[in-house]
Design a protein around this motif. Structure first.
Motif, mmCIF file in Angstrom:
data_model
loop_
_atom_site.group_PDB
_atom_site.id
_atom_site.type_symbol
_atom_site.label_atom_id
_atom_site.label_comp_id
_atom_site.label_asym_id
_atom_site.label_seq_id
_atom_site.Cartn_x
_atom_site.Cartn_y
_atom_site.Cartn_z
ATOM 1 N N ARG A 50 6.054 -1.097 12.696
ATOM 2 C CA ARG A 50 5.019 -1.593 13.615
ATOM 3 C C ARG A 50 3.697 -0.857 13.377
ATOM 4 N NH1 ARG A 50 3.256 -5.726 15.924
ATOM 5 N NH2 ARG A 50 5.444 -6.295 15.938
ATOM 6 N N ASN A 52 2.417 -0.093 10.749
ATOM 7 C CA ASN A 52 1.785 -0.648 9.552
ATOM 8 C C ASN A 52 1.384 -2.113 9.699
ATOM 9 O OD1 ASN A 52 1.843 1.412 7.256
ATOM 10 N ND2 ASN A 52 3.861 1.638 8.183
ATOM 11 N N VAL A 53 1.543 -2.671 10.907
ATOM 12 C CA VAL A 53 1.197 -4.076 11.163
ATOM 13 C C VAL A 53 -0.249 -4.151 11.632
ATOM 14 C CG1 VAL A 53 1.658 -6.074 12.644
ATOM 15 C CG2 VAL A 53 3.558 -4.740 11.706
ATOM 16 N N LYS A 54 -1.036 -5.005 10.988
ATOM 17 C CA LYS A 54 -2.436 -5.198 11.393
ATOM 18 C C LYS A 54 -2.478 -5.989 12.700
ATOM 19 C CE LYS A 54 -4.743 -4.820 6.971
ATOM 20 N NZ LYS A 54 -5.435 -3.568 7.213
ATOM 21 N N SER A 55 -3.232 -5.487 13.646
ATOM 22 C CA SER A 55 -3.404 -6.153 14.929
ATOM 23 C C SER A 55 -4.248 -7.407 14.740
ATOM 24 C CB SER A 55 -4.095 -5.207 15.906
ATOM 25 O OG SER A 55 -4.636 -5.904 16.997
ATOM 26 N N THR A 61 -4.378 -1.368 11.488
ATOM 27 C CA THR A 61 -3.058 -0.827 11.792
ATOM 28 C C THR A 61 -3.251 0.501 12.500
ATOM 29 O OG1 THR A 61 -2.789 0.527 9.799
ATOM 30 C CG2 THR A 61 -2.171 -1.805 9.621
ATOM 31 N N CYS A 62 -2.194 1.040 13.060
ATOM 32 C CA CYS A 62 -2.267 2.374 13.663
ATOM 33 C C CYS A 62 -2.690 3.396 12.615
ATOM 34 C CB CYS A 62 -0.909 2.783 14.228
ATOM 35 S SG CYS A 62 -0.265 1.721 15.529
ATOM 36 N N ASP A 64 -4.424 2.931 9.917
ATOM 37 C CA ASP A 64 -5.814 2.782 9.462
ATOM 38 C C ASP A 64 -6.728 3.768 10.188
ATOM 39 O OD1 ASP A 64 -5.226 0.736 7.678
ATOM 40 O OD2 ASP A 64 -5.785 -0.859 9.081
ATOM 41 N N GLN A 109 -5.915 -3.012 20.689
ATOM 42 C CA GLN A 109 -4.716 -2.758 19.884
ATOM 43 C C GLN A 109 -3.453 -2.893 20.729
ATOM 44 O OE1 GLN A 109 -5.739 -2.850 16.471
ATOM 45 N NE2 GLN A 109 -4.162 -1.319 16.231
#
Length: 142
Positions: A50, A52-55, A61-62, A64, A109
């Motif tokens: 999760r 690594n998932v782009k919002s 991502t977290c 980023d 986010q």
């Protein structure tokens, strides 16, 4: 003899109370929820995925913003969250989601995260190595 029996009964009662409150041990790869946040068990592997998932809201991502393991923030004003207490992370994400806590990026986010996703993210970042700074000895300028 009577004092020994009372001591044994008190110890047994305390042990039973601890077992009843603690529940079953957490499964490997999970963090058991024991918090007023009433979240499900956090799953570390799912939290890593999760993170690594782009919002959809921000395209970030977290990792980023907070960096690898949550310890290399993009901006020095962003917190290091790797190794932070799970309850703190979960509470912060719940606050951003509900609007009780506001931040231009984090509110967006967290807006669409469900309880399981919050528990998973908190478990993952809590499991990372801590690089949290102790502010002991740091003085503010008046």
């Amino acid at each position: 003899m009577k004092t020994s029996a009372l001591s044994l009964a008190a110890a047994l009662g305390a042990s039973l109370l601890l077992v009843a409150c603690g529940g079953a041990p957490a499964a490997p790869g999970t963090v058991q929820a024991q918090t007023a946040n009433a979240l499900p068990e956090g799953r570390i592997a799912e939290g890593e995925a999760r993170a690594n998932v782009k919002s959809a809201a921000t395209g970030q991502t977290c990792l980023d913003c907070h960096g690898a393991d949550g310890n290399d923030p993009l901006d020095p004003t962003y917190p290091k969250i790797g190794g932070q207490h799970r309850d703190y992370l979960a509470h912060a994400l719940q606050g951003y989601r509900s609007g009780d806590r506001e931040h231009a990026l984090m509110s967006n986010q967290a807006a669409d995260l469900d309880d399981q996703q919050i528990a998973d993210l908190a478990a993952y970042f809590a499991s990372r190595p801590a690089q949290i700074r102790d502010l002991h000895g740091v003085h503010s300028i008046n």
